[in-house]
Design a protein around this motif. Structure first.
Motif, short mmCIF file in Angstrom:
data_model
loop_
_atom_site.label_atom_id
_atom_site.label_comp_id
_atom_site.label_asym_id
_atom_site.label_seq_id
_atom_site.Cartn_x
_atom_site.Cartn_y
_atom_site.Cartn_z
N ILE A 190 12.40 -16.96 2.67
CA ILE A 190 11.40 -15.92 2.46
C ILE A 190 11.17 -15.79 0.96
O ILE A 190 12.12 -15.64 0.20
N GLU A 191 9.94 -15.85 0.55
CA GLU A 191 9.61 -15.72 -0.86
C GLU A 191 8.87 -14.40 -1.06
O GLU A 191 7.79 -14.19 -0.54
N PHE A 192 9.51 -13.50 -1.78
CA PHE A 192 8.90 -12.20 -2.06
C PHE A 192 8.32 -12.20 -3.47
O PHE A 192 8.91 -12.75 -4.38
N VAL A 193 7.20 -11.57 -3.62
CA VAL A 193 6.57 -11.42 -4.92
C VAL A 193 6.79 -9.97 -5.35
O VAL A 193 6.44 -9.05 -4.64
N LYS A 194 7.39 -9.78 -6.50
CA LYS A 194 7.67 -8.44 -7.00
C LYS A 194 7.09 -8.29 -8.39
O LYS A 194 7.34 -9.10 -9.27
N ASP A 195 6.28 -7.25 -8.58
CA ASP A 195 5.72 -6.98 -9.90
C ASP A 195 6.79 -6.39 -10.79
O ASP A 195 7.57 -5.53 -10.38
N SER A 196 6.82 -6.83 -12.03
CA SER A 196 7.83 -6.34 -12.97
C SER A 196 7.55 -4.91 -13.43
O SER A 196 8.46 -4.18 -13.79
N ASP A 197 6.28 -4.50 -13.38
CA ASP A 197 5.97 -3.15 -13.84
C ASP A 197 6.09 -2.10 -12.73
O ASP A 197 5.97 -0.91 -12.99
N GLY A 198 6.34 -2.52 -11.51
CA GLY A 198 6.58 -1.59 -10.41
C GLY A 198 5.35 -0.82 -9.97
O GLY A 198 5.48 0.28 -9.44
N THR A 199 4.14 -1.39 -10.15
CA THR A 199 2.92 -0.67 -9.80
C THR A 199 2.54 -0.82 -8.33
O THR A 199 1.61 -0.16 -7.88
N GLU A 200 3.23 -1.64 -7.59
CA GLU A 200 2.90 -1.82 -6.18
C GLU A 200 3.22 -0.56 -5.39
O GLU A 200 4.26 0.05 -5.55
N GLY A 201 2.30 -0.20 -4.53
CA GLY A 201 2.56 0.92 -3.63
C GLY A 201 3.19 0.42 -2.34
O GLY A 201 3.19 -0.79 -2.06
N PRO A 202 3.72 1.32 -1.53
CA PRO A 202 4.39 0.90 -0.29
C PRO A 202 3.46 0.20 0.70
O PRO A 202 3.89 -0.69 1.42
N MET A 203 2.18 0.59 0.75
CA MET A 203 1.27 -0.06 1.68
C MET A 203 1.01 -1.52 1.31
O MET A 203 0.91 -2.38 2.18
N LEU A 204 0.92 -1.79 0.01
CA LEU A 204 0.73 -3.17 -0.44
C LEU A 204 1.96 -4.01 -0.11
O LEU A 204 1.85 -5.16 0.32
N ARG A 205 3.14 -3.44 -0.27
CA ARG A 205 4.37 -4.16 0.08
C ARG A 205 4.41 -4.47 1.57
O ARG A 205 4.80 -5.56 1.98
N LEU A 206 4.03 -3.53 2.42
CA LEU A 206 4.01 -3.76 3.86
C LEU A 206 2.99 -4.83 4.23
O LEU A 206 3.24 -5.64 5.12
N GLN A 207 1.86 -4.83 3.54
CA GLN A 207 0.85 -5.85 3.80
C GLN A 207 1.36 -7.24 3.44
O GLN A 207 1.15 -8.20 4.17
N LYS A 208 2.05 -7.35 2.31
CA LYS A 208 2.63 -8.65 1.91
C LYS A 208 3.67 -9.09 2.93
O LYS A 208 3.74 -10.26 3.29
N LEU A 209 4.49 -8.16 3.39
CA LEU A 209 5.52 -8.48 4.37
C LEU A 209 4.89 -8.95 5.68
O LEU A 209 5.36 -9.91 6.30
N ALA A 210 3.80 -8.32 6.09
CA ALA A 210 3.13 -8.69 7.33
C ALA A 210 2.51 -10.08 7.25
O ALA A 210 2.36 -10.75 8.26
N ASN A 211 2.18 -10.54 6.05
CA ASN A 211 1.52 -11.84 5.88
C ASN A 211 2.48 -12.99 5.63
O ASN A 211 2.03 -14.12 5.44
#
Length: 71
Positions: free
Chosen positions: A5-26
């Motif tokens: 599993i390759e996760f993409v994480k922003d270093s500045d922490g600007t991702e919201g929880p909905m964007l994280r769930l969308q990435k996980l779903a894809n």
């Protein structure tokens, strides 16, 4: 059983929880081995929100092992 599993994480922490769930779903995951443990892992991945899941198992479910199988 191998899961990559390759996760993409922003270093500045600007991702919201909905964007994280969308990435996980894809994410695409291939699960090899759907026995007792593999079926539980498949269930948990679906509960996490994984929509693209490929299950591979060449075994046949025996009457004695039905209690161990979830799928």
């Amino acid at each position: 059983m191998i899961a990559i599993i390759e996760f993409v994480k922003d270093s500045d922490g600007t991702e919201g929880p909905m964007l994280r769930l969308q990435k996980l779903a894809n994410i695409n995951i291939v699960l090899v081995g759907c026995g007792g443990i593999g079926s539980i892992i498949a269930e948990q991945l679906v509960r996490l929100g994984i929509r693209n899941l490929v299950l591979i198992d060449n075994d046949k479910i025996e009457d004695e092992a039905v209690a161990l199988e979830f799928i």
